[in-house]
Scaffold this active site. Structure first.
Site, mmCIF file in Angstrom:
data_model
loop_
_atom_site.group_PDB
_atom_site.id
_atom_site.type_symbol
_atom_site.label_atom_id
_atom_site.label_comp_id
_atom_site.label_asym_id
_atom_site.label_seq_id
_atom_site.Cartn_x
_atom_site.Cartn_y
_atom_site.Cartn_z
ATOM 1 N N ASP A 202 29.759 76.782 21.122
ATOM 2 C CA ASP A 202 29.767 78.169 21.592
ATOM 3 C C ASP A 202 28.711 78.995 20.875
ATOM 4 O O ASP A 202 27.971 79.760 21.495
ATOM 5 C CB ASP A 202 31.149 78.797 21.370
ATOM 6 N N GLY B 238 27.883 90.170 27.832
ATOM 7 C CA GLY B 238 26.741 90.292 28.724
ATOM 8 C C GLY B 238 26.854 89.322 29.890
ATOM 9 O O GLY B 238 26.594 89.674 31.042
ATOM 10 N N MET B 239 27.278 88.083 29.640
ATOM 11 C CA MET B 239 27.487 87.100 30.702
ATOM 12 C C MET B 239 28.699 87.484 31.554
ATOM 13 O O MET B 239 28.706 87.293 32.767
ATOM 14 C CB MET B 239 27.691 85.709 30.086
#
Length: 513
Positions: free
Chosen positions: A299, A434-435
């Protein structure tokens, strides 16, 4: 002095009031005109404390301007002495009332003769220093006053404690997560078998300041407040101090190793056993702190190469620059601080961890820098939060000044090993969001909204027509802001007022948007 609608660090008298209101049974009297009385409301709102803020305003009005302030100031000191029975009363002007050039030191001396409380005048240049510098100076002045008094009265005991002990200097009201950091550092010292001698100024009594020299060392967690006091102890009593900020796994280990060196040095003198904290550092880093493991996970590796901008006070901006760059593989394109007085130390700390450095207290320059950098995420103060929202950049708050939502009711330290976990979460989640925005936009989630022109300035940009806006909305969100800014830049250069689809493609060819 300058006129501004935003200041990163407030005027000097706010720093003095913060030190006074942090201590037990200390009252501050502020000699100020109407309009400067907001500190009481601000502190009561942000700190959410049950007690009233121990600060009183001695208002400069037309009667004072006609007759002088001495009678009114002395009367206010005596009134508060009778009502509150404080151990200490601190008298401070503001930058505005300082223009009157009155001898407040003389007023304080006169009041101290009549009053049962000690009265001191905050010796701060209100035209040259800001809130943080004034707090540092006021704390040192109060400590020096009481230690000098104990020395004259021959009640100053300079013998150190039998077991290793430390003073924690610089925890005070309205600080960024200061209360949580204090709890975490108490736990750290307890794990290291080091007694907490005193914490100042937060919750400390001025009558106990004479016991400060009993500690083996002083721990200064923040550069902004406490450093002058630590230097005073080193000069007058030979007490070592540690100013390495215990934030992030690497600096945390270095701070503990410095504690170990000082403890072992004094252990020979006091016939105590030497200590070895390396097993503790290893265990905390590998098994207790999740940040070290997380930084090696898939991650976190997804963040490698991402760009960010960091801005805040010297302490937090320097540490938050090093943590993403050194421990998470994130590129810091810009980093900066508004603590211009500590610029040399700041530059030394972040050397090699960022591309460019900005030292300024002008939020407009900071906004322009962020607009140029176009980072994937932004970490800063409340002002950078506003800038990021305007530019549609994911953002996180890591430094004062902040608003009430960053005075967390839950336990969220930034220092210590638990602090490493608390920092890793907002750093990662800021990028992840943001994603999330991109996915919500793709699937028609709740976050779809009209695209606005992003600019760090206040000028009116080119106008997008409905076709160009529709074309712009087809671009993924993570790239949309950059395309939008580049297209508007191209339109301005060519003198184009209305942006059409043809202008968008022309801009793409020229600017490689």
């Amino acid at each position: 002095m300058k006129l501004a609608h935003w200041m990163y660090a407030g005027p000097a008298h706010i720093g003095t009031l913060r030190v006074a209101s942090s201590s037990k049974n200390v009252h501050a009297i502020m000699h100020a005109p109407l309009g400067h009385h907001y500190f009481n409301v601000m502190r009561s709102m942000l700190e959410r404390e049950r007690d009233f803020t121990p600060a009183t305003a001695s208002t400069v009005d037309r009667h004072v301007l006609a007759r002088g302030s001495q009678e009114k100031v002395v009367d206010n000191v005596l009134r508060k002495d009778k009502e509150e029975r404080p151990d200490l009363i601190i008298l401070t002007p503001t930058c505005t009332s300082s223009i009157l050039q009155e001898d407040l030191q003389n007023f304080a001396d006169r009041a101290s003769i009549i009053s049962d409380s000690n009265v001191i005048f905050a010796d701060v240049d209100h035209y040259r220093v800001n809130e943080l510098q004034a707090a540092d100076r006021t704390l040192e002045q109060v400590v020096r006053y009481y230690l000098d008094r104990s020395h004259r009265q021959e009640t100053l005991d300079q013998s150190v404690t039998d077991a290793p002990s430390a003073n924690l200097i610089g925890i005070f009201t309205l600080g960024f997560h200061n209360q949580h950091d204090c709890r975490e550092l108490r736990r750290l010292l307890r794990d290291l078998d080091i007694e907490m001698n005193q914490v100042i100024p937060e919750g400390g009594s001025v009558e106990d300041l004479k016991n400060l020299p009993k500690a083996w060392l002083n721990l200064i967690p923040y550069r902004e407040v406490g450093l002058m006091t630590a230097m005073y102890f080193e000069k007058e009593f030979g007490m070592p101090y540690i100013s390495t900020i215990p934030m992030g796994a690497v600096d945390m280990a270095e701070c503990i190793r410095q504690i170990q060196r000082y403890v072992n040095t004094l252990a020979h003198i006091s016939s105590s056993k030497e200590v070895d904290y390396e097993p503790y550092i290893d265990g905390q880093t590998r098994f207790v702190s999740q940040a070290a493991w997380f930084s090696r996970s898939i991650d976190c590796q997804n963040l490698t190469g991402k760009e960010t901008v960091v801005f805040g006070d010297a302490t937090h901006a320097a540490s938050i620059t090093k943590i993403p760059a050194r421990e998470m593989g994130i590129r810091v394109s810009y980093t900066g601080t508004y603590c211009e007085n500590d610029a040399e130390w700041f530059k030394e700390q972040i050397q090699g961890f960022c591309d460019e450095i900005l030292i300024t207290d002008d939020h407009i320059k900071v906004g322009d820098m962020i607009a140029r950098a176009e980072p994937s995420a932004l970490f800063g103060t409340q002002m950078e939060r506003h800038i990021g929202k305007r530019l549609d950049i994911p953002r996180g708050v890591i430094s004062s000044p902040v608003h009430i939502q960053n005075f967390s009711l839950g336990y969220r330290p930034f220092l210590g090993y638990e602090g490493t976990n608390q920092i890793a979460d907002p750093v990662y989640n800021t990028f992840a969001l943001g994603m999330e925005d991109h996915l919500l936009d793709l699937f028609g989630g709740h976050d779809t909204k009209e695209i606005m022109t992003k600019s760090s300035s206040t000028d009116i940009g080119p106008i997008w027509n409905s076709e160009s806006r529709l074309e712009l909305s087809k671009i993924p969100r993570f790239a949309r802001s950059k395309v939008e800014r580049n297209t508007e830049q191209f339109a301005r250069q060519k003198g184009i007022v209305n942006i059409t689809v043809e202008v968008m493609y022309a801009a793409k060819e020229v600017l490689n948007a």
